[in-house]
Design an enzyme around this catalytic site. Structure first.
Site, PDB file in Angstrom:
ATOM      1  N   SER A  78     173.102  56.796 -69.132  1.00  0.00           N
ATOM      2  CA  SER A  78     172.772  56.942 -67.492  1.00  0.00           C
ATOM      3  C   SER A  78     173.595  55.693 -66.717  1.00  0.00           C
ATOM      4  O   SER A  78     174.918  55.725 -66.636  1.00  0.00           O
ATOM      5  CB  SER A  78     171.082  56.647 -67.497  1.00  0.00           C
ATOM      6  OG  SER A  78     170.716  56.998 -66.198  1.00  0.00           O
ATOM      7  N   ASP A 297     170.901  62.734 -63.298  1.00  0.00           N
ATOM      8  CA  ASP A 297     169.626  63.157 -63.372  1.00  0.00           C
ATOM      9  C   ASP A 297     168.941  62.208 -62.381  1.00  0.00           C
ATOM     10  O   ASP A 297     167.536  62.477 -62.181  1.00  0.00           O
ATOM     11  CB  ASP A 297     168.863  62.883 -64.742  1.00  0.00           C
ATOM     12  CG  ASP A 297     168.724  61.379 -65.248  1.00  0.00           C
ATOM     13  OD1 ASP A 297     169.380  60.638 -64.509  1.00  0.00           O
ATOM     14  OD2 ASP A 297     167.943  61.030 -66.055  1.00  0.00           O
ATOM     15  N   ASN A 390     163.663  55.571 -56.979  1.00  0.00           N
ATOM     16  CA  ASN A 390     164.874  55.428 -57.239  1.00  0.00           C
ATOM     17  C   ASN A 390     165.720  56.708 -57.324  1.00  0.00           C
ATOM     18  O   ASN A 390     166.950  56.466 -57.874  1.00  0.00           O
ATOM     19  CB  ASN A 390     164.936  54.509 -58.730  1.00  0.00           C
ATOM     20  CG  ASN A 390     164.382  55.232 -59.944  1.00  0.00           C
ATOM     21  OD1 ASN A 390     164.162  56.529 -59.615  1.00  0.00           O
ATOM     22  ND2 ASN A 390     163.982  54.482 -61.003  1.00  0.00           N
ATOM     23  N   SER A 515     159.157  45.052 -67.032  1.00  0.00           N
ATOM     24  CA  SER A 515     160.179  46.018 -67.101  1.00  0.00           C
ATOM     25  C   SER A 515     160.073  46.672 -68.487  1.00  0.00           C
ATOM     26  O   SER A 515     159.264  46.042 -69.692  1.00  0.00           O
ATOM     27  CB  SER A 515     161.454  45.378 -67.219  1.00  0.00           C
ATOM     28  OG  SER A 515     162.440  46.432 -67.503  1.00  0.00           O
ATOM     29  N   GLY A 516     160.297  47.970 -68.663  1.00  0.00           N
ATOM     30  CA  GLY A 516     160.246  48.621 -69.843  1.00  0.00           C
ATOM     31  C   GLY A 516     161.644  48.807 -70.349  1.00  0.00           C
ATOM     32  O   GLY A 516     162.025  49.199 -71.482  1.00  0.00           O
ATOM     33  N   THR A 517     162.704  48.337 -69.511  1.00  0.00           N
ATOM     34  CA  THR A 517     164.022  48.644 -69.673  1.00  0.00           C
ATOM     35  C   THR A 517     164.645  47.178 -70.064  1.00  0.00           C
ATOM     36  O   THR A 517     165.786  47.121 -70.581  1.00  0.00           O
ATOM     37  CB  THR A 517     164.738  49.221 -68.986  1.00  0.00           C
ATOM     38  OG1 THR A 517     164.993  48.781 -67.685  1.00  0.00           O
ATOM     39  CG2 THR A 517     164.273  50.669 -68.814  1.00  0.00           C
ATOM     40  N   ARG A 522     159.244  42.282 -63.114  1.00  0.00           N
ATOM     41  CA  ARG A 522     159.363  43.063 -61.757  1.00  0.00           C
ATOM     42  C   ARG A 522     158.325  42.700 -60.843  1.00  0.00           C
ATOM     43  O   ARG A 522     157.264  42.848 -61.007  1.00  0.00           O
ATOM     44  CB  ARG A 522     159.945  44.385 -61.568  1.00  0.00           C
ATOM     45  CG  ARG A 522     160.992  44.792 -62.740  1.00  0.00           C
ATOM     46  CD  ARG A 522     161.804  45.990 -62.291  1.00  0.00           C
ATOM     47  NE  ARG A 522     162.381  46.358 -63.375  1.00  0.00           N
ATOM     48  CZ  ARG A 522     163.538  46.116 -63.816  1.00  0.00           C
ATOM     49  NH1 ARG A 522     164.141  45.029 -63.363  1.00  0.00           N
ATOM     50  NH2 ARG A 522     164.056  46.595 -64.673  1.00  0.00           N
TER      51      ARG A 522
HETATM   52  C1  16G Z   1     163.739  54.441 -67.019  1.00  0.00           C
HETATM   53  C2  16G Z   1     163.299  55.628 -66.611  1.00  0.00           C
HETATM   54  C3  16G Z   1     162.862  55.413 -65.035  1.00  0.00           C
HETATM   55  C4  16G Z   1     162.423  54.330 -64.569  1.00  0.00           C
HETATM   56  C5  16G Z   1     162.838  53.081 -65.219  1.00  0.00           C
HETATM   57  C6  16G Z   1     162.264  51.887 -64.949  1.00  0.00           C
HETATM   58  C7  16G Z   1     163.344  57.637 -67.427  1.00  0.00           C
HETATM   59  C8  16G Z   1     164.293  58.963 -67.824  1.00  0.00           C
HETATM   60  N1  16G Z   1     163.674  56.769 -66.945  1.00  0.00           N
HETATM   61  O1  16G Z   1     165.134  54.341 -66.656  1.00  0.00           O
HETATM   62  O2  16G Z   1     162.250  56.722 -64.724  1.00  0.00           O
HETATM   63  O3  16G Z   1     162.453  54.321 -63.243  1.00  0.00           O
HETATM   64  O4  16G Z   1     163.035  53.312 -66.579  1.00  0.00           O
HETATM   65  O5  16G Z   1     162.831  50.727 -65.366  1.00  0.00           O
HETATM   66  O6  16G Z   1     162.330  57.909 -67.528  1.00  0.00           O
HETATM   67  P1  16G Z   1     162.108  49.376 -65.590  1.00  0.00           P
HETATM   68  O7  16G Z   1     160.925  49.659 -66.506  1.00  0.00           O
HETATM   69  O8  16G Z   1     162.985  48.428 -66.132  1.00  0.00           O
HETATM   70  O9  16G Z   1     161.395  48.868 -64.123  1.00  0.00           O
HETATM   71 MG    MG Z   2     170.259  58.699 -65.647  1.00  0.00          MG
END
Ligand code: 16G
Ligand code: MG
Length: 547
Positions: A78, A297, A390, A515-517, A522
């Site tokens: 992405s 996306d 976003n 954060s999930g990523t 945050r």
């Molecule tokens: C991922 C999610 C997105 C969300 C983001 C939050 C999908 C395809 N993507 O990129 O929707 O806004 O995580 O990120 O579900 P964060 O947990 O780091 O704030």
């Molecule tokens: Mg994307």
């Protein structure tokens, strides 16, 4: 040989194949655990070979579990930098992988040895009563990253080891793969979603767009920043199918040959977080601009005024515009028992929520962050509009809504055309997942119907000033939330301190979530003025010191 013996033999053969192929895709030395998160697995590409191989195994099992329905696998990271990559699975109706399977994906990825992996494979099959000789089908695609082809080879090895039949769709946007998966699985039903290939995708979108735009003048030039990702060439292909008379689009940042330009100072994430024009965009007052992310996306819009001041039209603005138009069409159609609703997350600007609820009189649901949560909540409405701020989002028409529209007996030409418009919208808007290209066409069409330029769209409501801050903490897992992430339950007492701060600000609102990523939490804050929003965000961030 008895049936049982035959079964045992198949199991043994497959496990030995899994082990054999796995030895060519060893798990790298990686201290942390891999986790299948909201966007699948995502990290530096060189760590992903074994992970992608193992996703191939799991996708095969999932297809077997679902009676041979086709499962999708998308290789993309992405909006991440070019050196990253990622992989995620797509369920038969084009939805994200069912959450209960995320743990299997995680377990597969973390198996330490080839034998451990074969054991996990066997355990999942055993637990879920999956027959290892049942047919399995997997369809996959990738974005334009340089690491894509090698990861595709790893995936093919996984699929071969587990015995799946597979189709390689090569370079695709993420939503195109979702479209194709749903189209394959509905091909023989009474209601096929579309032709299961890229050409079918373009045809479906372009004929729906032409239907929606009938009688409307050609829109003004739109500049689309494609993040130097897969969306650029795919949008160009769509425009070719549409024909030059319908839409003028100037695609910028569409260089996919130089792979390290991907997402560099451009794309939806850059524009949303930096609140400024991407590289290469000449500011032409009142023109509409859009930015896609690296796998298309997600989309945000923007424009500049005469003074070259930048205005962002984010996912909340898209949701409001779509809900407004659909609500108007429902009103014109005379259909009374269809409910449109909007789904947002806590990141939605408070003004958008107030506008949708109080002015449009459309109900709003708030869910946790991540597309799958919004998607499921949107399915509970007859017409569910969902967008993250976003720019991830789409509009879902339930099957019974489509039926109600198709069988409605209109009593005037006005009613008839409103119903037809709603049906065309359902074709125009990707029903499987948020799709930047499809959302672009939706926005252009709605603006054409309202005879609005970007500034009129923006004036529907005024965003409250807000601030998002990333704070590195010792342990983000200590942050537990409830009420769709709007309230902290743990660390204990912290929410009360946040509440005390928020009370001091007019239109104040703030929340904290892990954060999930990324390994961080945050902090979001909004308030009546820019200064106050910044101050509130700062003060809440200070509460996190030492945690
Ligand atoms: C991922 C999610 C997105 C969300 C983001 C939050 C999908 C395809 N993507 O990129 O929707 O806004 O995580 O990120 O579900 P964060 O947990 O780091 O704030
Ligand atoms: Mg994307």
């Amino acid at each position: 040989m008895s049936d049982q013996d035959l079964q045992d033999q198949i199991i043994l053969q497959q496990l030995s194949q899994v082990e054999k192929f796995s030895s060519v895709h060893p798990r790298p030395d990686f201290d942390a655990d891999f986790t299948y998160g909201t966007a699948g697995f995502r990290m530096r590409a060189e760590l992903l070979d074994s992970v992608v191989f193992r996703v191939g195994l799991l996708a095969t099992l999932r297809s077997r579990k679902l009676d041979g329905e086709t499962i999708g696998v998308m290789i993309t990271a992405s909006h991440n930098p070019p050196e990253d990559n990622g992989v995620k699975m797509v369920d038969p109706q084009g939805e994200m992988l069912e959450a209960s399977w995320e743990v299997y994906a995680t377990r597969f990825a973390n198996a330490r040895s080839d034998e451990d992996l074969a054991r996990e494979y066997f355990n999942v099959a055993e637990t879920l009563k999956i027959k290892l000789d049942a047919p399995a089908k997997v369809a996959f695609g990738r974005d334009t990253r340089a690491s894509g082809p090698a990861l595709v080879s790893a995936l093919k090895d996984g699929l071969t080891a587990a015995g799946a039949e597979f189709s390689d769709f090569h370079v695709l946007t993420t939503p195109q793969l979702h479209y194709i998966v749903k189209s394959i699985n509905t091909a023989r039903s009474s209601n096929p979603y579309g032709e299961p290939n890229e050409a079918g995708y373009y045809r479906k979108l372009s004929s729906a767009f032409n239907a929606v735009m009938q009688g409307k003048p050609k829109p003004k030039l739109i500049t689309v920043d494609a993040a130097n990702g897969v969306g650029g060439p795919k949008l160009a292909e769509l425009l070719e199918v549409l024909g030059g008379d319908v839409l003028d689009v100037n695609i910028i940042n569409d260089d996919v040959a130089v792979t390290d330009k991907l997402n560099y100072q451009c794309g939806a994430d850059f524009v949303k977080t930096q609140q400024k024009l991407p590289l290469g965009a000449d500011p032409e007052p009142s023109q509409l601009y859009a930015s896609l992310d690296g796998d298309a996306d997600r989309i945000v819009f923007y424009y500049v005024d005469e003074a070259k001041k930048f205005y962002l039209l984010d996912g909340d603005k898209i949701a409001s515009l779509a809900a407004m138009f659909i609500q108007e069409l429902l009103g014109q159609s005379g259909i009374e028992d269809l409910q449109v609703g909007v789904v947002q997350t806590a990141y939605a600007n408070g003004s958008s929520t107030t506008f949708i609820q109080d002015v449009l009189k459309v109900p709003v649901t708030c869910t946790s962050t991540g597309v799958k949560h919004l998607h499921h909540a949107a399915q509970l409405y007859d017409i569910g509009v969902y967008f993250e701020a976003n720019g991830h989002g789409t509009v879902l028409f339930s099957p019974s809504t489509i039926k109600a529209l198709e069988t409605f007996e209109a009593s005037s030409p006005g009613q008839q055309s409103a119903v037809e418009m709603l049906l065309s919208l359902a074709d125009l808007i990707n029903q499987t997942v948020g799709d930047a290209i499809s959302d672009l066409l939706l926005v252009v069409a709605v603006l054409a119907h309202k005879s609005w330029g970007p500034s009129e769209w923006n004036l529907a409501y005024t965003d409250l000033p807000n601030r998002l801050v990333r704070v590195v903490v010792n342990n983000r897992f200590a942050f537990k939330t409830e009420d769709a992430e709007r309230r902290l339950v743990e660390p204990q007492g912290l929410q009360a301190q946040i509440n005390d701060l928020v009370k001091k600000y007019k239109f104040g609102r703030s929340f904290v979530r892990a954060s999930g990523t990324e390994d961080a939490v945050r902090v979001y804050a909004e308030a009546a003025t820019r200064l106050e929003a910044d101050e509130l965000a700062l003060k809440v961030s200070e509460l996190l010191k030492g945690l």
